[in-house]
Motif scaffolding. Sequence first.
Motif, PDB file in Angstrom:
ATOM      1  N   GLU A  33     -15.364  -3.981   3.238  1.00  0.00           N
ATOM      2  CA  GLU A  33     -15.007  -2.575   3.059  1.00  0.00           C
ATOM      3  C   GLU A  33     -13.564  -2.485   2.556  1.00  0.00           C
ATOM      4  OE1 GLU A  33     -16.707   0.301   4.112  1.00  0.00           O
ATOM      5  OE2 GLU A  33     -18.532  -0.643   4.858  1.00  0.00           O
ATOM      6  N   LYS A  34     -13.348  -1.601   1.598  1.00  0.00           N
ATOM      7  CA  LYS A  34     -11.992  -1.414   1.101  1.00  0.00           C
ATOM      8  C   LYS A  34     -11.181  -0.695   2.169  1.00  0.00           C
ATOM      9  CE  LYS A  34      -9.387  -0.052  -2.937  1.00  0.00           C
ATOM     10  NZ  LYS A  34      -9.410   0.541  -4.282  1.00  0.00           N
ATOM     11  N   ILE A  35     -10.036  -1.263   2.503  1.00  0.00           N
ATOM     12  CA  ILE A  35      -9.160  -0.672   3.521  1.00  0.00           C
ATOM     13  C   ILE A  35      -8.291   0.402   2.872  1.00  0.00           C
ATOM     14  CG2 ILE A  35      -7.371  -1.135   5.241  1.00  0.00           C
ATOM     15  CD1 ILE A  35      -9.958  -2.569   5.881  1.00  0.00           C
ATOM     16  N   LYS A  36      -8.383   1.601   3.416  1.00  0.00           N
ATOM     17  CA  LYS A  36      -7.530   2.686   2.916  1.00  0.00           C
ATOM     18  C   LYS A  36      -6.108   2.484   3.414  1.00  0.00           C
ATOM     19  CE  LYS A  36     -11.206   6.134   2.602  1.00  0.00           C
ATOM     20  NZ  LYS A  36     -11.718   7.432   3.095  1.00  0.00           N
ATOM     21  N   GLU A 110      -4.935   0.164  10.172  1.00  0.00           N
ATOM     22  CA  GLU A 110      -5.940  -0.648   9.476  1.00  0.00           C
ATOM     23  C   GLU A 110      -5.293  -1.477   8.372  1.00  0.00           C
ATOM     24  OE1 GLU A 110      -8.219   3.133  10.687  1.00  0.00           O
ATOM     25  OE2 GLU A 110      -6.198   2.607   9.999  1.00  0.00           O
ATOM     26  N   ALA A 111      -4.393  -0.844   7.613  1.00  0.00           N
ATOM     27  CA  ALA A 111      -3.711  -1.530   6.514  1.00  0.00           C
ATOM     28  C   ALA A 111      -2.825  -2.659   7.044  1.00  0.00           C
ATOM     29  CB  ALA A 111      -2.879  -0.539   5.710  1.00  0.00           C
ATOM     30  N   LYS A 145     -13.198  -7.629  13.457  1.00  0.00           N
ATOM     31  CA  LYS A 145     -13.630  -6.915  14.673  1.00  0.00           C
ATOM     32  C   LYS A 145     -12.658  -5.773  14.999  1.00  0.00           C
ATOM     33  CE  LYS A 145     -15.689  -9.133  17.982  1.00  0.00           C
ATOM     34  NZ  LYS A 145     -16.953  -8.371  18.072  1.00  0.00           N
ATOM     35  N   ILE A 146     -11.354  -6.045  14.898  1.00  0.00           N
ATOM     36  CA  ILE A 146     -10.346  -5.016  15.190  1.00  0.00           C
ATOM     37  C   ILE A 146     -10.507  -3.832  14.235  1.00  0.00           C
ATOM     38  CG2 ILE A 146      -7.875  -4.480  15.254  1.00  0.00           C
ATOM     39  CD1 ILE A 146      -7.406  -7.466  15.965  1.00  0.00           C
ATOM     40  N   ILE A 147     -10.631  -4.146  12.940  1.00  0.00           N
ATOM     41  CA  ILE A 147     -10.745  -3.083  11.930  1.00  0.00           C
ATOM     42  C   ILE A 147     -12.022  -2.281  12.125  1.00  0.00           C
ATOM     43  CG2 ILE A 147     -11.036  -2.649   9.448  1.00  0.00           C
ATOM     44  CD1 ILE A 147      -9.019  -4.978   9.002  1.00  0.00           C
ATOM     45  N   SER A 148     -13.117  -2.955  12.462  1.00  0.00           N
ATOM     46  CA  SER A 148     -14.380  -2.241  12.724  1.00  0.00           C
ATOM     47  C   SER A 148     -14.215  -1.251  13.863  1.00  0.00           C
ATOM     48  CB  SER A 148     -15.492  -3.236  13.075  1.00  0.00           C
ATOM     49  OG  SER A 148     -15.842  -4.003  11.961  1.00  0.00           O
ATOM     50  N   ASN A 149     -13.498  -1.652  14.902  1.00  0.00           N
ATOM     51  CA  ASN A 149     -13.277  -0.754  16.040  1.00  0.00           C
ATOM     52  C   ASN A 149     -12.330   0.387  15.675  1.00  0.00           C
ATOM     53  OD1 ASN A 149     -14.913  -1.726  18.271  1.00  0.00           O
ATOM     54  ND2 ASN A 149     -13.652  -3.564  18.221  1.00  0.00           N
TER      55      ASN A 149
END
Length: 586
Positions: A33-36, A110-111, A145-149
């Motif tokens: 997934e592209k991180i905004k 997230e970034a 996992k962190i980003i998904s959460n």
Amino acid sequence: MLKEVYIMRKLDGISIFEGITIAETIYSKRKKEKIKIFKISSDGIEEEIQRFKEAILDSKNQIKKLIESLNGKIDESDIKILNVHLMMLEDPVFLSDITNKIKIEKLNVEAIVNEVVKKYVGMFKALNDPVYKQRALDIEDVGEKIISNLQGKYLVLEELDEKILVAQDLKPSLLLNYYNMGKKLKGIILEMGGETSHVAILAKTLGIPTLMKVKGIDSVDWNEIGKVILNTTKKNGFIIVEPTKDEIGKYKYKKENFYKQQNELESLIGETIRTKDDEKITINANLGAIKGLENIEKYKPDGIGLFRTEFIYMDSNDFPLEEEQFEIYKKVTEEQGVEKELIIRTLDIGGDKKLNYFNLPEEDNPFLGLRAIRLSLKNPNIFKTQLRAILRASYYGNLKIMYPMISSLKELRNANEILEQVKDEMRRKKEKFNEKIEIGIMIEVPSATIISDVLIEEVDFFSIGTNDLTQYILASDRLSDTVSEIYDGYHPAVMRSINMVAENAIAKEKKVSVCGEMAGEPMAILAFLSFGIKDFSMLPSLTLKIKKIIKRINLNELGEIKVKLLKAKTAEEIRQILKKYLAGVM
């Protein structure tokens, strides 16, 4: 269907766990997934840090629940990767790096997580060390996992029941999740990976036919082709894409025969094995974590030829106390029974095995640094604690002590000197132990093979660790993807070294065994038997297959094989000699 650019109907790879599967496939292509990326105000910094803390907590809770759910289902050593992930989520350097960057760069969390994870992954991959490459994959897994959460996106399990999973790579945590959710994979086909990867170890534990290092995966429309044939019954396995009806019929028959033979092996459980000319051969099993006793009970080997005590340390939050270790060794001894031998290898930490509570020195090549017996001799208090626990347990059964990675007579004598100190202390306290406990060493470095005639004078037995011995003789890291083709236990230098060690032990009427991965390989067993080795230790699940082969062998016929093996100039020549003989007895 096959894409036009790829017209072959057969894809080759390296077999990890043997089997034959005819099933549909599911292609799991990783979609990142592209991180905004966006700026946050100074007032929003604390809110962003709080979001990060909550995502960390969610990630930890998910992993802890998975660990709790898997406990008792598979061996503790196979869940260890999840504990590594937990350690990363608690690493103060990793956490502070992210929180500090949020404050300085004023970007969304997230970034920042993505940026920091990329930094660590790049740093570890650049070291060109297999241990650190695996660490890079672990960090990547944790980051996802962190980003998904953070994004509120949770794992949606694909419909994998009764299907073969095809992917470029597979995270160990994902495979464990599939297993925990009751997804019954028929097989795994991967472009990446290797025989010593976490996923390979898990696939063997879970009994899933697996093929790795498969080239051309992207050239097949896996979700459109229907059933494929996956054959991993030999080291060089393959997939047949879009098989004909005749091929499906042929492999259904082969599959029935293969699993029929597997079922017939069960009759060998608990049987003492003799060759055709009535020579007794000892088939022991290796033991890692304590839960592995379930497999020992299932396959009933002659004994335990290698108890890898490092797992006791790796499962602890601090160095395990003497009483804790004693209870474990005593339990294994009593489970075994008084007559069966239990060879306990002292702490073998270092190289690719770390303790989160003990800081090993940073070294350019940890496999050649402070590890195994070297670490124990540098830390005598740690060593003495373990030796006391083993000696106390020796009163209850047939325990033996084995030192890992001995490279000189001086190291052996230093270890024995510390052992004698512990014995003297116990005598003064009138503590009971086996005064005649046997002492052995692992033969796993070239220097030990060369002076094995000297070392055998001061020990009761040798155990040859083929994994390390091969990598040290050939200067080829066994975990490396770049030089994996050089790492070869059938190399003439490795075979001749093992024969030399065996001859020196046999000349002194001392026991010599093999406990590395090759002990579970049929061709290697033939070679070792020809060298006079009659004791082996392997994964419990491999004991039955090896027993079946040994029953069909006449040791008197192997003298000629030995001569040919020692004259052979290449690994391929050695393999051909062994294959030819093995085909004759099977």
